[in-house]
Design a protein around this motif. Sequence first.
Motif, PDB file in Angstrom:
ATOM      1  N   ASN A  65       0.856  -1.181   0.000  1.00 51.74           N
ATOM      2  CA  ASN A  65       0.000   0.000   0.000  1.00 51.74           C
ATOM      3  C   ASN A  65       0.897   1.238   0.000  1.00 51.74           C
ATOM      4  N   PRO A  66       0.844   2.065  -1.051  1.00 55.09           N
ATOM      5  CA  PRO A  66       1.714   3.248  -1.104  1.00 55.09           C
ATOM      6  C   PRO A  66       1.402   4.291  -0.037  1.00 55.09           C
ATOM      7  N   LYS A  67       0.302   4.119   0.691  1.00 52.40           N
ATOM      8  CA  LYS A  67      -0.057   5.043   1.774  1.00 52.40           C
ATOM      9  C   LYS A  67       0.182   4.417   3.144  1.00 52.40           C
ATOM     10  N   ALA A  68       0.883   3.284   3.173  1.00 53.37           N
ATOM     11  CA  ALA A  68       1.118   2.587   4.442  1.00 53.37           C
ATOM     12  C   ALA A  68       1.991   3.403   5.384  1.00 53.37           C
ATOM     13  N   TYR A  69       2.922   4.169   4.843  1.00 52.87           N
ATOM     14  CA  TYR A  69       3.848   4.977   5.644  1.00 52.87           C
ATOM     15  C   TYR A  69       3.871   6.395   5.100  1.00 52.87           C
ATOM     16  N   ARG A  70       3.910   7.348   6.022  1.00 53.14           N
ATOM     17  CA  ARG A  70       4.049   8.756   5.610  1.00 53.14           C
ATOM     18  C   ARG A  70       5.531   9.062   5.505  1.00 53.14           C
ATOM     19  N   LEU A  71       5.987   9.233   4.287  1.00 49.94           N
ATOM     20  CA  LEU A  71       7.388   9.556   4.041  1.00 49.94           C
ATOM     21  C   LEU A  71       7.474  10.967   3.476  1.00 49.94           C
ATOM     22  N   PRO A  72       8.562  11.657   3.748  1.00 48.01           N
ATOM     23  CA  PRO A  72       8.674  13.048   3.299  1.00 48.01           C
ATOM     24  C   PRO A  72       8.911  13.147   1.798  1.00 48.01           C
ATOM     25  N   VAL A  73       8.355  14.183   1.211  1.00 46.78           N
ATOM     26  CA  VAL A  73       8.716  14.585  -0.150  1.00 46.78           C
ATOM     27  C   VAL A  73       9.573  15.829   0.043  1.00 46.78           C
ATOM     28  N   PRO A  74      10.876  15.692  -0.164  1.00 46.85           N
ATOM     29  CA  PRO A  74      11.799  16.770   0.193  1.00 46.85           C
ATOM     30  C   PRO A  74      11.631  18.031  -0.656  1.00 46.85           C
ATOM     31  N   LYS A  79      13.818  25.333  -7.865  1.00 46.85           N
ATOM     32  CA  LYS A  79      12.506  24.706  -8.048  1.00 46.85           C
ATOM     33  C   LYS A  79      12.553  23.370  -8.765  1.00 46.85           C
ATOM     34  N   TYR A  80      13.648  23.044  -9.445  1.00 43.55           N
ATOM     35  CA  TYR A  80      13.756  21.751 -10.112  1.00 43.55           C
ATOM     36  C   TYR A  80      14.715  20.787  -9.417  1.00 43.55           C
ATOM     37  N   ASN A  81      15.376  21.234  -8.374  1.00 50.49           N
ATOM     38  CA  ASN A  81      16.318  20.375  -7.661  1.00 50.49           C
ATOM     39  C   ASN A  81      15.566  19.373  -6.789  1.00 50.49           C
ATOM     40  N   VAL A  82      16.213  18.244  -6.544  1.00 44.92           N
ATOM     41  CA  VAL A  82      15.608  17.191  -5.729  1.00 44.92           C
ATOM     42  C   VAL A  82      16.614  16.681  -4.706  1.00 44.92           C
ATOM     43  N   ALA A 111       8.054  -0.297   0.925  1.00 51.14           N
ATOM     44  CA  ALA A 111       8.608  -0.204  -0.432  1.00 51.14           C
ATOM     45  C   ALA A 111       7.670   0.601  -1.337  1.00 51.14           C
ATOM     46  N   ALA A 112       6.367   0.343  -1.231  1.00 47.80           N
ATOM     47  CA  ALA A 112       5.394   1.076  -2.046  1.00 47.80           C
ATOM     48  C   ALA A 112       5.354   2.556  -1.656  1.00 47.80           C
ATOM     49  N   SER A 113       5.433   2.844  -0.369  1.00 51.98           N
ATOM     50  CA  SER A 113       5.441   4.232   0.098  1.00 51.98           C
ATOM     51  C   SER A 113       6.688   4.951  -0.390  1.00 51.98           C
ATOM     52  N   PHE A 114       7.823   4.258  -0.381  1.00 52.40           N
ATOM     53  CA  PHE A 114       9.067   4.839  -0.885  1.00 52.40           C
ATOM     54  C   PHE A 114       8.951   5.134  -2.380  1.00 52.40           C
ATOM     55  N   CYS A 115       8.457   4.172  -3.151  1.00 50.83           N
ATOM     56  CA  CYS A 115       8.295   4.392  -4.595  1.00 50.83           C
ATOM     57  C   CYS A 115       7.387   5.582  -4.865  1.00 50.83           C
ATOM     58  N   ALA A 116       6.300   5.678  -4.122  1.00 47.83           N
ATOM     59  CA  ALA A 116       5.371   6.798  -4.297  1.00 47.83           C
ATOM     60  C   ALA A 116       6.053   8.125  -3.986  1.00 47.83           C
ATOM     61  N   ALA A 117       6.874   8.159  -2.944  1.00 52.07           N
ATOM     62  CA  ALA A 117       7.580   9.395  -2.589  1.00 52.07           C
ATOM     63  C   ALA A 117       8.585   9.790  -3.667  1.00 52.07           C
ATOM     64  N   VAL A 118       9.273   8.812  -4.258  1.00 46.78           N
ATOM     65  CA  VAL A 118      10.205   9.113  -5.357  1.00 46.78           C
ATOM     66  C   VAL A 118       9.443   9.720  -6.532  1.00 46.78           C
ATOM     67  N   VAL A 119       8.313   9.102  -6.874  1.00 44.97           N
ATOM     68  CA  VAL A 119       7.497   9.613  -7.981  1.00 44.97           C
ATOM     69  C   VAL A 119       7.021  11.028  -7.678  1.00 44.97           C
ATOM     70  N   HIS A 120       6.550  11.269  -6.440  1.00 41.10           N
ATOM     71  CA  HIS A 120       6.045  12.590  -6.070  1.00 41.10           C
ATOM     72  C   HIS A 120       7.162  13.623  -5.942  1.00 41.10           C
ATOM     73  N   THR A 121       8.394  13.164  -5.911  1.00 37.69           N
ATOM     74  CA  THR A 121       9.532  14.072  -5.907  1.00 37.69           C
ATOM     75  C   THR A 121       9.924  14.456  -7.332  1.00 37.69           C
ATOM     76  N   LEU A 122       9.965  13.473  -8.220  1.00 38.02           N
ATOM     77  CA  LEU A 122      10.465  13.714  -9.575  1.00 38.02           C
ATOM     78  C   LEU A 122       9.430  14.263 -10.556  1.00 38.02           C
ATOM     79  N   VAL A 123       8.275  13.651 -10.616  1.00 39.53           N
ATOM     80  CA  VAL A 123       7.328  13.951 -11.695  1.00 39.53           C
ATOM     81  C   VAL A 123       6.789  15.383 -11.654  1.00 39.53           C
ATOM     82  N   PRO A 124       6.390  15.928 -10.507  1.00 40.10           N
ATOM     83  CA  PRO A 124       5.912  17.318 -10.526  1.00 40.10           C
ATOM     84  C   PRO A 124       6.970  18.320 -10.996  1.00 40.10           C
TER      85      PRO A 124
END
Length: 167
Positions: A65-74, A79-82, A111-124
């Motif tokens: 479940n990608p919402k199982a853990y609240r992980l930070p989106v840094p 504005k484009y740095n990650v 693992a799913a929460s981590f993947c979601a955080a990576v996506v929410h960091t890069l794609v926007p």
Amino acid sequence: IRRQRQMCIRDRHSHIVEVQDYTHYHILGHTVDDAAGEAFDKVARTLGLPYPGGPSVANAAKTGNPKAYRLPVPHVDGKYNVSFSGLKTAVINEVHNAEQKGETIDRNGLAASFCAAVVHTLVPRLEMAVKQTHARRVVCAGGVAANSFLRAALQDMAKREHVQLFM
């Protein structure tokens, strides 16, 4: 002939690059610490998954479940740095805290929460760059480009922004 602009996201140091032609490009953003692939490798090791981390974390995430853990989106300067260091550290802390309390970690959920955080960091950030530069093509390259969660999010973004996507 006016060349079409394209955007490129590259794994080694997770750059967002505006490419005008083969010899003219402009780096819009980059990682300020760990690259995405490096973070995947360290998260895999923390979760007891095999190397390389990208495929093993993605496989574990498929049933999590990608919402199982609240992980930070840094958020970092530029504005484009990650940044992936804090995200990686958050996963390590979740695992260590669970171990200290004698609790079982939901490895697939983490693992799913981590993947979601990576996506929410890069794609926007990439989507913002596409809008700013009026790019018509997006290229995602490197090992992280194989991540199914990132690929799906990039495909959605490409449809929304009417750009060609190359993986």
